[in-house]
Design a protein around this motif. Structure first.
Motif, PDB file in Angstrom:
ATOM      1  N   ASN A  36       3.188  13.908  -6.007  1.00  0.00           N
ATOM      2  CA  ASN A  36       3.213  12.610  -5.346  1.00  0.00           C
ATOM      3  C   ASN A  36       3.703  11.525  -6.294  1.00  0.00           C
ATOM      4  OD1 ASN A  36       0.555  13.173  -6.614  1.00  0.00           O
ATOM      5  ND2 ASN A  36       0.128  11.053  -6.035  1.00  0.00           N
ATOM      6  N   CYS A  37       3.452  11.695  -7.584  1.00  0.00           N
ATOM      7  CA  CYS A  37       3.938  10.718  -8.574  1.00  0.00           C
ATOM      8  C   CYS A  37       5.466  10.695  -8.598  1.00  0.00           C
ATOM      9  CB  CYS A  37       3.401  11.049  -9.958  1.00  0.00           C
ATOM     10  SG  CYS A  37       1.612  10.939 -10.096  1.00  0.00           S
ATOM     11  N   THR A  38       6.068  11.890  -8.535  1.00  0.00           N
ATOM     12  CA  THR A  38       7.523  11.972  -8.492  1.00  0.00           C
ATOM     13  C   THR A  38       8.064  11.266  -7.257  1.00  0.00           C
ATOM     14  OG1 THR A  38       7.391  14.130  -9.585  1.00  0.00           O
ATOM     15  CG2 THR A  38       9.494  13.545  -8.581  1.00  0.00           C
ATOM     16  N   ALA A  39       7.434  11.528  -6.114  1.00  0.00           N
ATOM     17  CA  ALA A  39       7.874  10.895  -4.865  1.00  0.00           C
ATOM     18  C   ALA A  39       7.707   9.377  -4.935  1.00  0.00           C
ATOM     19  CB  ALA A  39       7.081  11.463  -3.691  1.00  0.00           C
ATOM     20  N   GLN A  40       6.571   8.919  -5.468  1.00  0.00           N
ATOM     21  CA  GLN A  40       6.348   7.480  -5.583  1.00  0.00           C
ATOM     22  C   GLN A  40       7.376   6.818  -6.497  1.00  0.00           C
ATOM     23  OE1 GLN A  40       1.983   8.092  -6.473  1.00  0.00           O
ATOM     24  NE2 GLN A  40       1.816   6.170  -5.361  1.00  0.00           N
ATOM     25  N   ALA A  41       7.666   7.478  -7.617  1.00  0.00           N
ATOM     26  CA  ALA A  41       8.629   6.911  -8.561  1.00  0.00           C
ATOM     27  C   ALA A  41      10.034   6.864  -7.960  1.00  0.00           C
ATOM     28  CB  ALA A  41       8.644   7.720  -9.849  1.00  0.00           C
ATOM     29  N   LEU A  42      10.403   7.937  -7.215  1.00  0.00           N
ATOM     30  CA  LEU A  42      11.738   7.981  -6.624  1.00  0.00           C
ATOM     31  C   LEU A  42      11.912   6.951  -5.516  1.00  0.00           C
ATOM     32  CD1 LEU A  42      12.327  11.847  -6.378  1.00  0.00           C
ATOM     33  CD2 LEU A  42      13.437  10.251  -7.944  1.00  0.00           C
ATOM     34  N   LEU A  43      10.840   6.706  -4.760  1.00  0.00           N
ATOM     35  CA  LEU A  43      10.939   5.822  -3.596  1.00  0.00           C
ATOM     36  C   LEU A  43      10.463   4.403  -3.879  1.00  0.00           C
ATOM     37  CD1 LEU A  43       9.691   8.349  -0.882  1.00  0.00           C
ATOM     38  CD2 LEU A  43      12.037   7.673  -1.383  1.00  0.00           C
ATOM     39  N   LEU A  44      10.015   4.137  -5.098  1.00  0.00           N
ATOM     40  CA  LEU A  44       9.555   2.792  -5.438  1.00  0.00           C
ATOM     41  C   LEU A  44      10.627   1.722  -5.215  1.00  0.00           C
ATOM     42  CD1 LEU A  44       7.187   1.132  -6.563  1.00  0.00           C
ATOM     43  CD2 LEU A  44       8.069   1.563  -8.863  1.00  0.00           C
ATOM     44  N   THR A  54       3.842  -3.633   4.333  1.00  0.00           N
ATOM     45  CA  THR A  54       4.631  -2.431   4.610  1.00  0.00           C
ATOM     46  C   THR A  54       4.809  -1.593   3.347  1.00  0.00           C
ATOM     47  OG1 THR A  54       5.836  -3.622   6.339  1.00  0.00           O
ATOM     48  CG2 THR A  54       6.811  -1.574   5.540  1.00  0.00           C
ATOM     49  N   ALA A  55       5.074  -2.256   2.230  1.00  0.00           N
ATOM     50  CA  ALA A  55       5.279  -1.550   0.965  1.00  0.00           C
ATOM     51  C   ALA A  55       4.017  -0.803   0.547  1.00  0.00           C
ATOM     52  CB  ALA A  55       5.705  -2.534  -0.120  1.00  0.00           C
ATOM     53  N   ILE A  56       2.865  -1.458   0.638  1.00  0.00           N
ATOM     54  CA  ILE A  56       1.625  -0.806   0.207  1.00  0.00           C
ATOM     55  C   ILE A  56       1.242   0.317   1.163  1.00  0.00           C
ATOM     56  CG2 ILE A  56      -0.044  -2.262   1.419  1.00  0.00           C
ATOM     57  CD1 ILE A  56      -0.289  -1.047  -2.218  1.00  0.00           C
ATOM     58  N   ILE A  57       1.558   0.178   2.461  1.00  0.00           N
ATOM     59  CA  ILE A  57       1.295   1.243   3.430  1.00  0.00           C
ATOM     60  C   ILE A  57       2.146   2.467   3.114  1.00  0.00           C
ATOM     61  CG2 ILE A  57       1.665   1.907   5.846  1.00  0.00           C
ATOM     62  CD1 ILE A  57       0.720  -0.910   6.619  1.00  0.00           C
ATOM     63  N   PHE A  58       3.410   2.253   2.844  1.00  0.00           N
ATOM     64  CA  PHE A  58       4.331   3.356   2.567  1.00  0.00           C
ATOM     65  C   PHE A  58       3.960   4.091   1.281  1.00  0.00           C
ATOM     66  CE2 PHE A  58       8.642   4.730   0.946  1.00  0.00           C
ATOM     67  CZ  PHE A  58       8.768   5.802   1.822  1.00  0.00           C
ATOM     68  N   MET A  59       3.736   3.346   0.214  1.00  0.00           N
ATOM     69  CA  MET A  59       3.443   3.967  -1.081  1.00  0.00           C
ATOM     70  C   MET A  59       2.074   4.651  -1.087  1.00  0.00           C
ATOM     71  SD  MET A  59       6.201   3.408  -2.751  1.00  0.00           S
ATOM     72  CE  MET A  59       5.721   3.890  -4.410  1.00  0.00           C
ATOM     73  N   SER A  60       1.103   4.053  -0.389  1.00  0.00           N
ATOM     74  CA  SER A  60      -0.247   4.634  -0.359  1.00  0.00           C
ATOM     75  C   SER A  60      -0.280   5.932   0.436  1.00  0.00           C
ATOM     76  CB  SER A  60      -1.232   3.636   0.240  1.00  0.00           C
ATOM     77  OG  SER A  60      -1.274   2.453  -0.514  1.00  0.00           O
ATOM     78  N   LEU A 328       1.516   3.522 -10.350  1.00  0.00           N
ATOM     79  CA  LEU A 328       2.720   3.267  -9.552  1.00  0.00           C
ATOM     80  C   LEU A 328       2.416   2.347  -8.371  1.00  0.00           C
ATOM     81  CD1 LEU A 328       4.190   6.874  -9.633  1.00  0.00           C
ATOM     82  CD2 LEU A 328       5.141   4.850 -10.740  1.00  0.00           C
ATOM     83  N   LEU A 329       1.204   2.446  -7.827  1.00  0.00           N
ATOM     84  CA  LEU A 329       0.816   1.523  -6.756  1.00  0.00           C
ATOM     85  C   LEU A 329       0.720   0.094  -7.287  1.00  0.00           C
ATOM     86  CD1 LEU A 329      -1.923   3.579  -4.849  1.00  0.00           C
ATOM     87  CD2 LEU A 329       0.414   3.104  -4.113  1.00  0.00           C
ATOM     88  N   ILE A 330       0.201  -0.060  -8.497  1.00  0.00           N
ATOM     89  CA  ILE A 330       0.164  -1.381  -9.122  1.00  0.00           C
ATOM     90  C   ILE A 330       1.574  -1.904  -9.329  1.00  0.00           C
ATOM     91  CG2 ILE A 330      -0.384  -2.602 -11.271  1.00  0.00           C
ATOM     92  CD1 ILE A 330      -2.946  -1.020 -11.435  1.00  0.00           C
ATOM     93  N   SER A 331       2.504  -1.009  -9.710  1.00  0.00           N
ATOM     94  CA  SER A 331       3.907  -1.412  -9.870  1.00  0.00           C
ATOM     95  C   SER A 331       4.484  -1.906  -8.551  1.00  0.00           C
ATOM     96  CB  SER A 331       4.730  -0.232 -10.387  1.00  0.00           C
ATOM     97  OG  SER A 331       4.247   0.222 -11.632  1.00  0.00           O
ATOM     98  N   ALA A 332       4.120  -1.223  -7.450  1.00  0.00           N
ATOM     99  CA  ALA A 332       4.600  -1.661  -6.140  1.00  0.00           C
ATOM    100  C   ALA A 332       4.077  -3.047  -5.798  1.00  0.00           C
ATOM    101  CB  ALA A 332       4.170  -0.650  -5.077  1.00  0.00           C
ATOM    102  N   LEU A 333       2.820  -3.346  -6.178  1.00  0.00           N
ATOM    103  CA  LEU A 333       2.273  -4.679  -5.942  1.00  0.00           C
ATOM    104  C   LEU A 333       2.966  -5.722  -6.809  1.00  0.00           C
ATOM    105  CD1 LEU A 333      -1.565  -3.894  -5.761  1.00  0.00           C
ATOM    106  CD2 LEU A 333      -0.074  -4.556  -3.865  1.00  0.00           C
ATOM    107  N   MET A 334       3.224  -5.360  -8.061  1.00  0.00           N
ATOM    108  CA  MET A 334       3.873  -6.306  -8.974  1.00  0.00           C
ATOM    109  C   MET A 334       5.277  -6.659  -8.496  1.00  0.00           C
ATOM    110  SD  MET A 334       2.627  -4.741 -12.645  1.00  0.00           S
ATOM    111  CE  MET A 334       3.601  -5.924 -13.583  1.00  0.00           C
ATOM    112  N   GLY A 337       5.182  -9.404  -6.295  1.00  0.00           N
ATOM    113  CA  GLY A 337       4.629 -10.629  -6.880  1.00  0.00           C
ATOM    114  C   GLY A 337       3.125 -10.737  -6.756  1.00  0.00           C
ATOM    115  N   ILE A 338       2.447  -9.608  -6.569  1.00  0.00           N
ATOM    116  CA  ILE A 338       0.994  -9.592  -6.409  1.00  0.00           C
ATOM    117  C   ILE A 338       0.378  -8.925  -7.629  1.00  0.00           C
ATOM    118  CG2 ILE A 338      -0.924  -8.759  -4.999  1.00  0.00           C
ATOM    119  CD1 ILE A 338       1.028  -8.727  -2.630  1.00  0.00           C
ATOM    120  N   GLU A 339      -0.606  -9.563  -8.211  1.00  0.00           N
ATOM    121  CA  GLU A 339      -1.252  -9.031  -9.406  1.00  0.00           C
ATOM    122  C   GLU A 339      -2.594  -8.409  -9.041  1.00  0.00           C
ATOM    123  OE1 GLU A 339      -2.895 -10.547 -13.780  1.00  0.00           O
ATOM    124  OE2 GLU A 339      -1.807 -11.918 -12.464  1.00  0.00           O
ATOM    125  N   ALA A 340      -2.728  -7.130  -9.365  1.00  0.00           N
ATOM    126  CA  ALA A 340      -3.998  -6.449  -9.121  1.00  0.00           C
ATOM    127  C   ALA A 340      -5.007  -6.883 -10.171  1.00  0.00           C
ATOM    128  CB  ALA A 340      -3.804  -4.941  -9.166  1.00  0.00           C
TER     129      ALA A 340
END
Length: 515
Positions: A36-44, A54-60, A328-334, A337-340
């Motif tokens: 799943n890490c590979t998939a997350q990195a490829l689709l980030l 939408t981004a957090i739904i897709f990545m999660s 990678l989920l934190i990267s998607a938030l960043m 422009g959202i800081e976890a």
């Protein structure tokens, strides 16, 4: 709030992307060498143009699908889709080889489902207080936890504990390759630039658990495809009453997975092996583990999916990734422009609950998709083994190359294949090795930091209550086999003495009657 979350989740675009993300996660998780890490990195990069929800739904959804998807290859091929499914191989694959692949899949799928739901629910309820406890833990507690984890796995080593300790030592030695923590000294690199970052975990896992086992099976002539009684498949391969008979094991494995999952840097890769070790140590029939028993599968799959909820606790509350996937989920938030961190629940409350909601809904979708595929998955075993082994080998080498886009990663994988074969011929267990490899660098870093931060030397590890508790548990399990052996010998001696007393009494009564 609930209405807003449901509206966001069931918006046609978001729902379709969530289902697609689950499918992508399952596929990547099931293919050895990918995850799943590979998939997350490829689709980030795709999430750049998406709205935050939408981004957090897709990545999660990729995250949830990938964690569960790894069980497919672990059971059907004996190759873990990721480190989180290593322990699933120990009993899932032998059960599949006996023609009960549907049962192994059903137990794994159901265990993954209930553990994910329960862990996310716990995370929603206790995110803040648990995160406060975790942030107070220092290098002393983390070092003691690593020691405890290794001892737990070593204590279940086949043969004797010495072989387990030897295997763990080899893993820790390989974990020292690269740049040392704290002082950044180069160790065991031999001038090879690719080794400066250490031995890649993916190459080590593929070499030890995948290719080495394939070559060993091929050398033994173990090429026969097992017979699968697909006509007897009913539902998901087992009854609810059978599963409820393991309630205590489910709860224990869940707590282990949740507890290790929320500790940053630990994750499902550690929790599944620790839970398996604890299940075998506490079993009345430990000898059946590794032969295809339900308990081994339940312990592994409950714990690694419980770590999902555990890992998101420090991510949401502290901004600290619990594992690579949450990083990678934190990267998607960043990117959005959202800081976890501590302010996330106050400034983006809706997004946090959408995140929890998609984790729960993705678990349901994953369960349904895998249940419908249960009748299809076992047919993979009917593929001629020569083709299957060749395909697995090619996928493993491709995955090793893709991990670093360098042929050196393939060479490292080949070296690990040789080491894996030598360990197999030497009857050294593989679980302590991989655990020592993962935890070795962490233990060194925590030990050196702990010693640096205190003037009391190693005594500081015994003066802190949590650290002392972990070390006490490690000490107990280290000597428990000796204690158990002593108790069994004592019981046997008492039994022999009782029999001798009975014989003596019978002899005395016989002599009296003759007189």
């Amino acid at each position: 709030m609930l209405i807003t979350v449901l509206q966001s989740l069931f918006t046609p675009l978001n729902f379709v992307l969530m289902v697609a993300g689950v499918i992508i996660g399952i596929v990547f998780g099931a293919i050895p060498g990918l995850s799943n890490c590979t998939a997350q990195a490829l689709l980030l990069p795709i999430s750049f143009a998406m709205a935050p929800d939408t981004a957090i739904i897709f990545m999660s959804s990729i995250f949830v699908g990938g964690v569960s998807g790894g069980l497919i290859s672990a059971i059907l091929m004996g190759v873990p889709g990721s480190p989180a499914n290593i322990a699933t191989c120990f009993d899932g694959y032998p059960m599949a080889r006996k023609g009960r692949a549907s049962r192994a899949l059903g137990i794994s799928i159901f265990s993954s489902f209930i553990a994910t739901l329960a862990s996310v629910a716990v995370a929603m309820a206790v995110c803040d207080p648990v995160a406060r406890i975790a942030v107070k833990m220092g290098p002393w507690e983390f070092f003691s936890l690593c020691v405890c984890a290794i001892v737990l796995v070593v204590s279940i080593s086949k043969g004797n504990m010495f072989s387990g300790l030897t295997s763990a030592g080899i893993g820790m030695l390989l974990g020292c390759v690269g740049i040392a923590p704290v002082d950044a000294a180069k160790r065991f690199t031999f001038g090879i630039t690719s080794l400066l970052g250490g031995m890649p975990l993916l190459s080590v896992t593929l070499g030890i658990f995948a290719i080495a086992s394939l070559l060993h099976n091929f050398a033994q002539g173990d090429m026969a495809s097992p017979d699968i009684d697909t006509k007897s498949i009913k539902g998901i391969g087992f009854t609810l009453r059978e599963y409820l008979g393991h309630t205590k094991l489910v709860i224990k494995s869940f707590l282990i997975g949740l507890g290790i999952g929320f500790l940053p840097g630990m994750g499902a890769g550690l929790s599944n092996m620790v839970a398996y070790a604890a299940a075998k140590s506490g079993s009345k029939e430990p000898e059946k583990f590794g032969t295809g028993c339900d308990e081994g599968i339940i312990a592994s799959e409950v714990s690694n999916n419980a770590a999902v909820g555990g890992a998101i606790i420090p991510m949401v509350a502290l901004g600290i990734p619990g594992d690579t996937s949450t990083a990678l989920l934190i990267s998607a938030l960043m990117i959005q422009g959202i800081e976890a961190g501590p302010n996330l629940m106050r400034t983006n409350t809706e997004l946090v609950y959408i995140f929890f909601g998609v984790l729960l809904l993705s678990a349901v979708v994953t369960f349904l998709l895998e249940c419908f595929g249960t009748r299809t998955f076992p047919y993979i075993l009917k593929v001629p083994t020569c083709y299957l082994y060749s395909a697995i080998f090619m996928i493993c080498m491709a995955g090793a190359y893709a991990n670093g886009n360098s042929y050196s990663y393939c060479y490292i994988t080949v070296v690990m294949v040789v080491i894996g074969l030598l360990m197999t011929f030497g009857s050294l267990p593989l679980s302590p090795f991989i655990l020592g490899f993962i935890l070795g660098p962490m233990m060194e870093e925590y030990l050196r930091k702990g010693m640096t931060y205190s003037s009391n030397g190693f005594m500081i590890f015994l003066q802190r209550p949590a650290s002392l508790a972990f070390l006490a548990v490690a000490f107990f399990f280290l000597f428990w086999p000796l204690i158990r052996s002593y108790r069994e010998e004592s019981k046997k001696r008492r039994g022999i003495k009782t029999e001798l007393d009975k014989i003596s009494e019978q002899a005395d009564s016989y002599n009296v009657s003759e007189d």
